[in-house]
Scaffold this active site. Structure first.
Site, PDB file in Angstrom:
ATOM      1  N   GLY A 106       0.773  -1.243   0.000  1.00 58.38           N
ATOM      2  CA  GLY A 106       0.000   0.000   0.000  1.00 58.38           C
ATOM      3  C   GLY A 106       0.804   1.293   0.000  1.00 58.38           C
ATOM      4  N   TRP A 113       2.124   2.921  -2.515  1.00 52.53           N
ATOM      5  CA  TRP A 113       1.699   3.842  -3.590  1.00 52.53           C
ATOM      6  C   TRP A 113       0.353   4.487  -3.220  1.00 52.53           C
ATOM      7  CZ3 TRP A 113       2.969   2.757  -9.424  1.00 52.53           C
ATOM      8  CH2 TRP A 113       4.344   2.605  -9.564  1.00 52.53           C
ATOM      9  N   ASP A 136      -5.639  -5.374  -5.054  1.00 54.04           N
ATOM     10  CA  ASP A 136      -4.531  -6.340  -5.039  1.00 54.04           C
ATOM     11  C   ASP A 136      -5.081  -7.738  -4.756  1.00 54.04           C
ATOM     12  OD1 ASP A 136      -1.222  -5.914  -4.718  1.00 54.04           O
ATOM     13  OD2 ASP A 136      -1.976  -7.848  -4.061  1.00 54.04           O
ATOM     14  N   ASP A 192      -8.051 -10.196  -8.423  1.00 53.43           N
ATOM     15  CA  ASP A 192      -7.042 -10.408  -9.460  1.00 53.43           C
ATOM     16  C   ASP A 192      -7.365  -9.467 -10.624  1.00 53.43           C
ATOM     17  OD1 ASP A 192      -5.602 -11.360 -11.614  1.00 53.43           O
ATOM     18  OD2 ASP A 192      -5.892 -13.469 -11.103  1.00 53.43           O
ATOM     19  N   ASP A 195       1.705  -1.095 -10.186  1.00 51.08           N
ATOM     20  CA  ASP A 195       3.068  -1.526  -9.829  1.00 51.08           C
ATOM     21  C   ASP A 195       3.100  -3.057  -9.797  1.00 51.08           C
ATOM     22  OD1 ASP A 195       5.710  -1.290  -8.964  1.00 51.08           O
ATOM     23  OD2 ASP A 195       5.158  -1.097  -6.853  1.00 51.08           O
ATOM     24  N   LYS A 219       4.398  -0.485 -14.144  1.00 46.72           N
ATOM     25  CA  LYS A 219       5.692  -1.174 -14.150  1.00 46.72           C
ATOM     26  C   LYS A 219       5.814  -1.989 -15.434  1.00 46.72           C
ATOM     27  CE  LYS A 219       6.775  -3.814 -10.431  1.00 46.72           C
ATOM     28  NZ  LYS A 219       7.809  -3.299  -9.550  1.00 46.72           N
TER      29      LYS A 219
HETATM   30  N1  SAM Z   1       2.935  -0.643  -5.214  1.00 45.92           N
HETATM   31  C1  SAM Z   1       2.918  -1.512  -4.054  1.00 45.92           C
HETATM   32  C2  SAM Z   1       3.312  -0.681  -2.865  1.00 45.92           C
HETATM   33  O1  SAM Z   1       3.825   0.400  -3.091  1.00 45.92           O
HETATM   34  O2  SAM Z   1       3.111  -1.117  -1.735  1.00 45.92           O
HETATM   35  C3  SAM Z   1       3.836  -2.697  -4.225  1.00 45.92           C
HETATM   36  C4  SAM Z   1       3.319  -3.650  -5.246  1.00 45.92           C
HETATM   37  S1  SAM Z   1       4.179  -5.159  -5.238  1.00 45.92           S
HETATM   38  C5  SAM Z   1       5.662  -4.751  -6.028  1.00 45.92           C
HETATM   39  C6  SAM Z   1       3.365  -6.079  -6.500  1.00 45.92           C
HETATM   40  C7  SAM Z   1       1.962  -6.487  -6.138  1.00 45.92           C
HETATM   41  O3  SAM Z   1       1.345  -6.995  -7.318  1.00 45.92           O
HETATM   42  C8  SAM Z   1       1.865  -7.612  -5.091  1.00 45.92           C
HETATM   43  O4  SAM Z   1       1.239  -7.133  -3.942  1.00 45.92           O
HETATM   44  C9  SAM Z   1       1.005  -8.676  -5.784  1.00 45.92           C
HETATM   45  O5  SAM Z   1       0.063  -9.269  -4.923  1.00 45.92           O
HETATM   46  C10 SAM Z   1       0.311  -7.839  -6.860  1.00 45.92           C
HETATM   47  N2  SAM Z   1      -0.228  -8.633  -7.973  1.00 45.92           N
HETATM   48  C11 SAM Z   1       0.446  -9.503  -8.764  1.00 45.92           C
HETATM   49  N3  SAM Z   1      -0.394 -10.052  -9.664  1.00 45.92           N
HETATM   50  C12 SAM Z   1      -1.615  -9.503  -9.438  1.00 45.92           C
HETATM   51  C13 SAM Z   1      -2.889  -9.671 -10.048  1.00 45.92           C
HETATM   52  N4  SAM Z   1      -3.068 -10.518 -11.064  1.00 45.92           N
HETATM   53  N5  SAM Z   1      -3.938  -8.965  -9.578  1.00 45.92           N
HETATM   54  C14 SAM Z   1      -3.764  -8.119  -8.526  1.00 45.92           C
HETATM   55  N6  SAM Z   1      -2.587  -7.914  -7.910  1.00 45.92           N
HETATM   56  C15 SAM Z   1      -1.516  -8.600  -8.359  1.00 45.92           C
END
Ligand code: SAM
Length: 310
Positions: free
Chosen positions: A53, A55, A80, A96, A121, A161
């Site tokens: 969280g 961002w 997320d 998802d 992200d 990203k």
């Molecule tokens: N931006 C976040 C922060 O600042 O705290 C960090 C994000 S982290 C690098 C990547 C996130 O992508 C993870 O929490 C993961 O659960 C989520 N993620 C990956 N695939 C996903 C999907 N298909 N749907 C939703 N979230 C997804």
């Protein structure tokens, strides 16, 4: 490893804790904003793949005020796969982003009042197999783009990203269909050793007549969409060209053997017969009149046993 070791190694990790951010990623968005002034005039934002969280925290602090009543109030929707600890003024959806149901839930929050900014992200669980990791990352980005086409205001900004792998040019051109201004940016807080970067796509401008739809094959359960009913720029029709001289043989017709007078038919074998065709065993059995026998070890195997690697 001592508790201070990561603090010593990673300045952004240490600063994140000191400044109250949930993750070091906060600095990536802050640095992108320093360069691109992402938050200017933004009242409504979507944070895709938001956990834990940081961002959303940045959005919340930068857009100020938190959620409230009235058309000008700030609205932030965070999504997320993982559950996220609550953040004041941030609507949270656990889901998802490649699922239609999640996309629809997000869209519901913005009906009538589109978002000004969508950030993503998202990162898959990295397998270490580069091609697969890059492919999954690209899928996440395209799923995020599809949701964006439903909720983003014309002129709005999409930040996501991206892995700068070998096929990244294809993604850039897909993004350019919707945004005239696409830049790939690498904030200082993103490690140089990582192929991670961020696309900053500005001035959302879908093709004339484009209707956002859920017919993205990347999103699940879109099979009820009849792709042939799509219209305008949503429908892709590639040219169909029948080529070859019309006087050439028709491959669907049967032509009688054309033999010169007094000449007999003689069989010409294929130039290169298959080396080990799947019907080889059947031919062997047939030739040796063994087709009706009880199943047992293959006579072909007995005739030429499989090689041993022991
Ligand atoms: N931006 C976040 C922060 O600042 O705290 C960090 C994000 S982290 C690098 C990547 C996130 O992508 C993870 O929490 C993961 O659960 C989520 N993620 C990956 N695939 C996903 C999907 N298909 N749907 C939703 N979230 C997804």
């Amino acid at each position: 490893m001592g508790r201070s070791s990561k603090d010593k190694r990673d300045i952004y990790y240490r600063l994140a804790k000191e400044e109250g951010w949930r993750a070091r990623s906060a600095f990536k968005l802050l640095q992108l904003d320093e360069e691109f002034q992402l938050f200017e005039g933004v009242r409504r934002a979507v944070d895709l793949c938001a956990a834990p969280g940081s961002w959303s925290q940045v959005l919340s602090r930068k857009l100020k005020g938190g959620a409230g009543e009235g058309p000008d109030s700030v609205k932030i929707v965070a999504v997320d796969l993982q559950a996220m600890a609550p953040l004041p003024g941030v609507v949270q959806i656990q889901g998802d982003i490649t699922k239609v149901s999640t996309a629809q839930e997000i869209i519901q929050h913005f009906e009538g009042q589109p978002a000004d900014l969508v950030v993503c992200d998202g990162a898959p669980d990295v397998t270490g197999l580069h091609d697969i990791d890059e492919y999954i990352q690209a899928q996440l980005l395209l799923a995020a783009l599809n949701i964006t086409t439903h909720v983003l205001n014309k002129g709005g900004t999409f930040v996501a990203k991206i892995f700068r792998g070998k096929d990244v040019t294809l993604l850039y051109s897909q993004l350019r269909i919707f945004f005239p201004d696409v830049t790939c940016a690498k904030p200082r807080s993103s490690r140089n050793s990582s192929i991670e970067a961020f696309v900053v796509c500005r001035g959302y401008c879908p093709p004339e007549g484009y209707v956002p739809n859920m017919s993205n094959p990347l999103l699940d359960h879109c099979y009820d969409v009849d792709f042939n009913q799509l219209e305008g720029p949503n429908r892709v029709i590639v040219p169909f060209l029948a080529c070859g001289d019309l006087s050439a043989y028709d491959s669907d017709r049967t032509y009688p053997l054309q033999l010169a007078p007094g000449k007999e038919y003689s069989y010409v074998p294929p130039t290169q017969p298959p080396i080990r065709p799947p019907y080889q065993e059947a031919c062997f059995l047939k030739r040796n009149n063994l087709l009706a026998k009880e199943p047992g070890p293959s006579p072909l195997e007995e005739a030429s046993p499989a090689p041993s690697y022991g």
